[in-house]
Design a protein around this motif. Structure first.
Motif, PDB file in Angstrom:
ATOM      1  N   MET A   1       0.858  -1.186   0.000  1.00  0.00           N
ATOM      2  CA  MET A   1       0.000   0.000   0.000  1.00  0.00           C
ATOM      3  C   MET A   1       0.895   1.236   0.000  1.00  0.00           C
ATOM      4  O   MET A   1       1.842   1.329   0.757  1.00  0.00           O
ATOM      5  CB  MET A   1      -0.902  -0.008   1.227  1.00  0.00           C
ATOM      6  N   LYS A   2       0.564   2.194  -0.845  1.00  0.00           N
ATOM      7  CA  LYS A   2       1.328   3.439  -0.906  1.00  0.00           C
ATOM      8  C   LYS A   2       1.121   4.256   0.364  1.00  0.00           C
ATOM      9  O   LYS A   2       0.062   4.204   0.983  1.00  0.00           O
ATOM     10  CB  LYS A   2       0.894   4.260  -2.110  1.00  0.00           C
ATOM     11  N   LEU A   3       2.155   5.010   0.736  1.00  0.00           N
ATOM     12  CA  LEU A   3       2.088   5.853   1.923  1.00  0.00           C
ATOM     13  C   LEU A   3       0.878   6.782   1.871  1.00  0.00           C
ATOM     14  O   LEU A   3       0.137   6.914   2.843  1.00  0.00           O
ATOM     15  CB  LEU A   3       3.376   6.655   2.070  1.00  0.00           C
ATOM     16  N   ALA A   4       0.649   7.438   0.744  1.00  0.00           N
ATOM     17  CA  ALA A   4      -0.474   8.369   0.638  1.00  0.00           C
ATOM     18  C   ALA A   4      -1.809   7.657   0.849  1.00  0.00           C
ATOM     19  O   ALA A   4      -2.724   8.224   1.435  1.00  0.00           O
ATOM     20  CB  ALA A   4      -0.462   9.067  -0.713  1.00  0.00           C
ATOM     21  N   GLU A   5      -1.930   6.430   0.394  1.00  0.00           N
ATOM     22  CA  GLU A   5      -3.178   5.696   0.604  1.00  0.00           C
ATOM     23  C   GLU A   5      -3.384   5.383   2.076  1.00  0.00           C
ATOM     24  O   GLU A   5      -4.514   5.324   2.550  1.00  0.00           O
ATOM     25  CB  GLU A   5      -3.187   4.431  -0.243  1.00  0.00           C
ATOM     26  N   ARG A   6      -2.289   5.207   2.830  1.00  0.00           N
ATOM     27  CA  ARG A   6      -2.407   5.009   4.279  1.00  0.00           C
ATOM     28  C   ARG A   6      -2.843   6.302   4.964  1.00  0.00           C
ATOM     29  O   ARG A   6      -3.591   6.277   5.927  1.00  0.00           O
ATOM     30  CB  ARG A   6      -1.081   4.536   4.859  1.00  0.00           C
ATOM     31  N   ILE A   7      -2.376   7.449   4.467  1.00  0.00           N
ATOM     32  CA  ILE A   7      -2.742   8.738   5.050  1.00  0.00           C
ATOM     33  C   ILE A   7      -4.191   9.082   4.714  1.00  0.00           C
ATOM     34  O   ILE A   7      -4.965   9.469   5.573  1.00  0.00           O
ATOM     35  CB  ILE A   7      -1.809   9.855   4.550  1.00  0.00           C
ATOM     36  N   PHE A   8      -4.564   8.942   3.451  1.00  0.00           N
ATOM     37  CA  PHE A   8      -5.885   9.371   3.002  1.00  0.00           C
ATOM     38  C   PHE A   8      -6.953   8.294   3.148  1.00  0.00           C
ATOM     39  O   PHE A   8      -8.133   8.586   3.115  1.00  0.00           O
ATOM     40  CB  PHE A   8      -5.828   9.811   1.539  1.00  0.00           C
ATOM     41  N   ARG A   9      -6.527   7.032   3.266  1.00  0.00           N
ATOM     42  CA  ARG A   9      -7.434   5.889   3.332  1.00  0.00           C
ATOM     43  C   ARG A   9      -8.344   5.814   2.116  1.00  0.00           C
ATOM     44  O   ARG A   9      -9.510   5.437   2.212  1.00  0.00           O
ATOM     45  CB  ARG A   9      -8.231   5.894   4.639  1.00  0.00           C
ATOM     46  N   ARG A  10      -7.806   6.180   0.984  1.00  0.00           N
ATOM     47  CA  ARG A  10      -8.490   6.085  -0.312  1.00  0.00           C
ATOM     48  C   ARG A  10      -7.420   6.245  -1.376  1.00  0.00           C
ATOM     49  O   ARG A  10      -6.277   6.527  -1.065  1.00  0.00           O
ATOM     50  CB  ARG A  10      -9.585   7.121  -0.428  1.00  0.00           C
ATOM     51  N   ASN A  11      -7.765   6.105  -2.641  1.00  0.00           N
ATOM     52  CA  ASN A  11      -6.744   6.191  -3.677  1.00  0.00           C
ATOM     53  C   ASN A  11      -7.084   7.166  -4.802  1.00  0.00           C
ATOM     54  O   ASN A  11      -6.408   7.165  -5.823  1.00  0.00           O
ATOM     55  CB  ASN A  11      -6.436   4.807  -4.243  1.00  0.00           C
ATOM     56  N   ASP A  12      -8.087   8.005  -4.638  1.00  0.00           N
ATOM     57  CA  ASP A  12      -8.436   8.951  -5.698  1.00  0.00           C
ATOM     58  C   ASP A  12      -7.850  10.341  -5.419  1.00  0.00           C
ATOM     59  O   ASP A  12      -8.541  11.342  -5.386  1.00  0.00           O
ATOM     60  CB  ASP A  12      -9.948   9.027  -5.914  1.00  0.00           C
ATOM     61  N   TYR A  13      -6.537  10.384  -5.247  1.00  0.00           N
ATOM     62  CA  TYR A  13      -5.794  11.621  -5.026  1.00  0.00           C
ATOM     63  C   TYR A  13      -4.785  11.778  -6.159  1.00  0.00           C
ATOM     64  O   TYR A  13      -4.581  10.863  -6.949  1.00  0.00           O
ATOM     65  CB  TYR A  13      -5.048  11.572  -3.684  1.00  0.00           C
ATOM     66  N   TYR A  14      -4.167  12.931  -6.243  1.00  0.00           N
ATOM     67  CA  TYR A  14      -3.095  13.128  -7.220  1.00  0.00           C
ATOM     68  C   TYR A  14      -2.013  13.999  -6.597  1.00  0.00           C
ATOM     69  O   TYR A  14      -2.268  14.748  -5.659  1.00  0.00           O
ATOM     70  CB  TYR A  14      -3.620  13.748  -8.522  1.00  0.00           C
ATOM     71  N   ILE A  15      -0.794  13.854  -7.094  1.00  0.00           N
ATOM     72  CA  ILE A  15       0.330  14.634  -6.587  1.00  0.00           C
ATOM     73  C   ILE A  15       0.358  15.962  -7.331  1.00  0.00           C
ATOM     74  O   ILE A  15       0.394  16.001  -8.551  1.00  0.00           O
ATOM     75  CB  ILE A  15       1.653  13.876  -6.766  1.00  0.00           C
ATOM     76  N   THR A  16       0.324  17.057  -6.572  1.00  0.00           N
ATOM     77  CA  THR A  16       0.385  18.386  -7.189  1.00  0.00           C
ATOM     78  C   THR A  16       1.808  18.920  -7.241  1.00  0.00           C
ATOM     79  O   THR A  16       2.110  19.770  -8.063  1.00  0.00           O
ATOM     80  CB  THR A  16      -0.511  19.385  -6.435  1.00  0.00           C
ATOM     81  N   SER A  17       2.671  18.418  -6.353  1.00  0.00           N
ATOM     82  CA  SER A  17       4.074  18.814  -6.368  1.00  0.00           C
ATOM     83  C   SER A  17       4.886  17.729  -5.666  1.00  0.00           C
ATOM     84  O   SER A  17       4.704  17.495  -4.480  1.00  0.00           O
ATOM     85  CB  SER A  17       4.264  20.163  -5.666  1.00  0.00           C
ATOM     86  N   PRO A  18       5.797  17.057  -6.381  1.00  0.00           N
ATOM     87  CA  PRO A  18       6.542  15.951  -5.781  1.00  0.00           C
ATOM     88  C   PRO A  18       7.725  16.419  -4.933  1.00  0.00           C
ATOM     89  O   PRO A  18       8.151  17.569  -5.007  1.00  0.00           O
ATOM     90  CB  PRO A  18       7.042  15.173  -7.001  1.00  0.00           C
TER      91      PRO A  18
END
Length: 76
Positions: A1-18
């Motif tokens: 599981m990606k770190l962001a998915e652990r933070i958001f508890r979903r997967n419909d996000y996008y990176i605006t600045s890496p």
């Protein structure tokens, strides 16, 4: 599981600045970005801390209204 998915508890996000070198969106100068910024098309999207901690600062409201360049954030 990606770190962001652990933070958001979903997967419909996008990176605006890496993380890493980038052209700063305000100054237009190449600088190192020490975080990763995420976006969504959903308002009031819950986010979760990965570990226990204490909230030490919250900034909400109009993006960059204080001139800091950080937008909205929560420091844990």
């Amino acid at each position: 599981m990606k770190l962001a998915e652990r933070i958001f508890r979903r997967n419909d996000y996008y990176i605006t600045s890496p993380f890493g070198m980038r052209i700063h969106p305000i100054t237009k100068v190449q600088t190192f970005h020490y975080g990763t910024d995420y976006g969504t098309n959903i308002q009031n999207w819950e986010q979760y801390a990965l570990e226990d901690g204490e909230v030490i600062e919250i900034k909400t409201g109009k993006k960059d209204n204080d001139g800091s360049g950080y937008g909205n954030y929560v420091k844990v």
